[in-house]
Design an enzyme around this catalytic site. Structure first.
Site, PDB file in Angstrom:
ATOM      1  N   GLU A 187      25.870  -5.731  15.645  1.00  6.58           N
ATOM      2  CA  GLU A 187      24.501  -5.202  15.651  1.00  6.58           C
ATOM      3  C   GLU A 187      24.319  -4.876  17.061  1.00  6.58           C
ATOM      4  O   GLU A 187      23.398  -3.895  17.472  1.00  6.58           O
ATOM      5  CB  GLU A 187      23.580  -6.311  15.122  1.00  6.58           C
ATOM      6  CG  GLU A 187      23.783  -6.686  13.507  1.00  6.58           C
ATOM      7  CD  GLU A 187      22.966  -7.756  13.278  1.00  6.58           C
ATOM      8  OE1 GLU A 187      22.278  -8.490  13.869  1.00  6.58           O
ATOM      9  OE2 GLU A 187      23.305  -8.274  11.902  1.00  6.58           O
TER      10      GLU A 187
ATOM     11  N   TYR B 271      22.151  -3.116   7.790  1.00  9.29           N
ATOM     12  CA  TYR B 271      22.113  -4.152   6.292  1.00  9.29           C
ATOM     13  C   TYR B 271      23.153  -3.693   5.396  1.00  9.29           C
ATOM     14  O   TYR B 271      22.824  -4.120   4.073  1.00  9.29           O
ATOM     15  CB  TYR B 271      20.657  -3.728   5.803  1.00  9.29           C
ATOM     16  CG  TYR B 271      19.548  -4.437   6.478  1.00  9.29           C
ATOM     17  CD1 TYR B 271      19.433  -6.093   6.593  1.00  9.29           C
ATOM     18  CD2 TYR B 271      18.351  -3.705   7.058  1.00  9.29           C
ATOM     19  CE1 TYR B 271      18.655  -6.331   7.438  1.00  9.29           C
ATOM     20  CE2 TYR B 271      17.279  -4.593   7.693  1.00  9.29           C
ATOM     21  CZ  TYR B 271      17.563  -5.902   7.861  1.00  9.29           C
ATOM     22  OH  TYR B 271      16.556  -6.490   8.497  1.00  9.29           O
TER      23      TYR B 271
ATOM     24  N   LYS C  89      10.185  -6.287  13.684  1.00  6.62           N
ATOM     25  CA  LYS C  89      10.025  -5.540  12.709  1.00  6.62           C
ATOM     26  C   LYS C  89       8.813  -4.530  12.657  1.00  6.62           C
ATOM     27  O   LYS C  89       7.932  -5.021  13.313  1.00  6.62           O
ATOM     28  CB  LYS C  89      10.376  -6.235  11.096  1.00  6.62           C
ATOM     29  CG  LYS C  89      11.688  -6.784  11.150  1.00  6.62           C
ATOM     30  CD  LYS C  89      11.827  -7.303   9.845  1.00  6.62           C
ATOM     31  CE  LYS C  89      13.351  -8.024   9.734  1.00  6.62           C
ATOM     32  NZ  LYS C  89      13.553  -8.669   8.272  1.00  6.62           N
TER      33      LYS C  89
ATOM     34  N   HIS D 235      13.949  -9.908  12.920  1.00  8.27           N
ATOM     35  CA  HIS D 235      15.395 -10.094  12.369  1.00  8.27           C
ATOM     36  C   HIS D 235      16.268 -10.580  13.759  1.00  8.27           C
ATOM     37  O   HIS D 235      16.046 -10.493  14.847  1.00  8.27           O
ATOM     38  CB  HIS D 235      16.106  -8.601  12.289  1.00  8.27           C
ATOM     39  CG  HIS D 235      17.515  -8.665  12.123  1.00  8.27           C
ATOM     40  ND1 HIS D 235      18.262  -9.079  11.042  1.00  8.27           N
ATOM     41  CD2 HIS D 235      18.344  -8.511  13.146  1.00  8.27           C
ATOM     42  CE1 HIS D 235      19.594  -8.968  11.211  1.00  8.27           C
ATOM     43  NE2 HIS D 235      19.676  -8.839  12.635  1.00  8.27           N
TER      44      HIS D 235
ATOM     45  N   ARG E 296       8.325 -16.801  11.841  1.00  8.08           N
ATOM     46  CA  ARG E 296       7.819 -16.177  10.515  1.00  8.08           C
ATOM     47  C   ARG E 296       6.755 -17.577   9.696  1.00  8.08           C
ATOM     48  O   ARG E 296       6.081 -16.857   8.829  1.00  8.08           O
ATOM     49  CB  ARG E 296       9.266 -16.279   9.652  1.00  8.08           C
ATOM     50  CG  ARG E 296       9.757 -15.155  10.088  1.00  8.08           C
ATOM     51  CD  ARG E 296      11.333 -15.295   9.400  1.00  8.08           C
ATOM     52  NE  ARG E 296      12.118 -14.090   9.315  1.00  8.08           N
ATOM     53  CZ  ARG E 296      13.403 -14.038   9.301  1.00  8.08           C
ATOM     54  NH1 ARG E 296      13.970 -15.084   8.890  1.00  8.08           N
ATOM     55  NH2 ARG E 296      14.011 -12.731   9.108  1.00  8.08           N
TER      56      ARG E 296
ATOM     57  N   ARG F  50      17.373 -18.047  15.579  1.00  8.73           N
ATOM     58  CA  ARG F  50      17.383 -18.309  14.252  1.00  8.73           C
ATOM     59  C   ARG F  50      16.474 -19.583  13.885  1.00  8.73           C
ATOM     60  O   ARG F  50      15.574 -19.427  13.045  1.00  8.73           O
ATOM     61  CB  ARG F  50      18.796 -18.447  13.481  1.00  8.73           C
ATOM     62  CG  ARG F  50      19.681 -17.362  13.492  1.00  8.73           C
ATOM     63  CD  ARG F  50      19.281 -16.068  12.657  1.00  8.73           C
ATOM     64  NE  ARG F  50      19.386 -16.459  11.239  1.00  8.73           N
ATOM     65  CZ  ARG F  50      19.311 -15.684  10.025  1.00  8.73           C
ATOM     66  NH1 ARG F  50      19.253 -14.420  10.633  1.00  8.73           N
ATOM     67  NH2 ARG F  50      19.458 -15.996   8.953  1.00  8.73           N
TER      68      ARG F  50
ATOM     69  N   ASN G 183       8.653  -9.964   7.137  1.00  9.17           N
ATOM     70  CA  ASN G 183       8.900 -11.101   7.648  1.00  9.17           C
ATOM     71  C   ASN G 183       8.920 -10.980   9.067  1.00  9.17           C
ATOM     72  O   ASN G 183       9.844 -12.166   9.816  1.00  9.17           O
ATOM     73  CB  ASN G 183      10.195 -11.967   7.102  1.00  9.17           C
ATOM     74  CG  ASN G 183      11.089 -11.353   7.133  1.00  9.17           C
ATOM     75  OD1 ASN G 183      11.523 -10.263   7.671  1.00  9.17           O
ATOM     76  ND2 ASN G 183      12.322 -12.040   6.605  1.00  9.17           N
TER      77      ASN G 183
ATOM     78  N   THR H 112      13.846 -17.432   6.054  1.00  6.30           N
ATOM     79  CA  THR H 112      13.600 -15.939   5.696  1.00  6.30           C
ATOM     80  C   THR H 112      12.201 -15.502   5.262  1.00  6.30           C
ATOM     81  O   THR H 112      11.652 -14.596   5.685  1.00  6.30           O
ATOM     82  CB  THR H 112      14.546 -15.497   4.555  1.00  6.30           C
ATOM     83  OG1 THR H 112      16.148 -15.566   5.036  1.00  6.30           O
ATOM     84  CG2 THR H 112      14.410 -13.954   4.296  1.00  6.30           C
TER      85      THR H 112
ATOM     86  N   PHE I  40      16.689  -5.913  -3.405  1.00 12.12           N
ATOM     87  CA  PHE I  40      15.470  -5.849  -2.465  1.00 12.12           C
ATOM     88  C   PHE I  40      15.788  -4.607  -1.334  1.00 12.12           C
ATOM     89  O   PHE I  40      15.141  -4.282  -0.439  1.00 12.12           O
ATOM     90  CB  PHE I  40      14.968  -7.026  -1.776  1.00 12.12           C
ATOM     91  CG  PHE I  40      16.397  -7.570  -0.995  1.00 12.12           C
ATOM     92  CD1 PHE I  40      16.697  -7.463   0.245  1.00 12.12           C
ATOM     93  CD2 PHE I  40      16.765  -8.785  -1.710  1.00 12.12           C
ATOM     94  CE1 PHE I  40      17.410  -8.139   1.028  1.00 12.12           C
ATOM     95  CE2 PHE I  40      17.651  -9.669  -0.834  1.00 12.12           C
ATOM     96  CZ  PHE I  40      18.209  -9.177   0.369  1.00 12.12           C
TER      97      PHE I  40
END
Ligand code: IDP
Ligand code: MG
Length: 156
Positions: free
Chosen positions: A126, A49, A9, A115, A102, A85, A112, A91, A57
């Site tokens: 995606e 998203y 990100k 993704h 993270r 993950r 964070n 998250t 948010f």
């Protein structure tokens, strides 16, 4: 073999953490089969998203994801979706376990760093959003004979 979409990100790029985060994925034995630096526009953020459109948010999330370049990766391996993950951690940076990306690199709940697709269906969708046909490149790595036990005929 599974392929998953990873996004480093805007905070990861701005904080010069790209190399260190990719190194964690590679250290695990995962294979990078697609990678590019790009800017996400509002339309792409909205498609990516879409499931979060009604969340409080969401506007801030789209603003964040479009604010500065990201690095997108197609990452391959046996169980790559779950493995990524787990490497990412929970998250919220404030809650993510130490030892995770993270957990080790951030404290924010929204900024964070990374993704990762959360299911095979999400990964397929995606990867299609971020990579054109041909941008995900199949190639073999001789070292994978030591990453996976293939003596039984298939990797495990
Ligand atoms: P995930 O990225 O761990 O799959 P999701 O629940 O899918 O988490 O949320 C997508 C992204 O939206 C998160 O990575 C984070 O950047 C942001 N986000 C999620 N929940 C919150 C929140 O409660 N406040 C602020 N940002 C949030
Ligand atoms: Mg998610």
């Amino acid at each position: 073999m599974e392929t998953t979409l990873i996004i480093l990100k805007p905070d990861a790029v701005q904080r010069s953490l790209v190399g260190r985060i990719i190194a964690r994925l590679e250290d695990k034995g995962l294979q990078v089969v697609g990678m590019k630096l790009m800017r996400i526009d509002e339309a792409l953020a909205a498609r990516h998203y879409a499931d979060h459109r009604q969340k409080p948010f969401y506007p801030g999330l789209v603003r964040f994801m479009t604010s500065s370049p990201v690095v997108v990766l197609a990452v391959r391996g046996l169980g790559a979706i779950t493995i990524c993950r787990n490497l990412m951690g929970a998250t919220f940076g404030s809650k993510a376990a130490a030892g995770t990306i993270r957990g080790d690199f951030g404290v924010s709940n929204s900024f964070n760093l990374i993704h990762g697709s959360d299911s095979p269906e999400a990964a397929a969708k995606e990867l299609g959003l971020f990579f054109a046909p041909g941008e995900v490149v199949d190639y073999s790595r001789p070292g994978d004979a030591w990453v996976y036990d293939t003596t039984g005929g298939r990797p495990e």
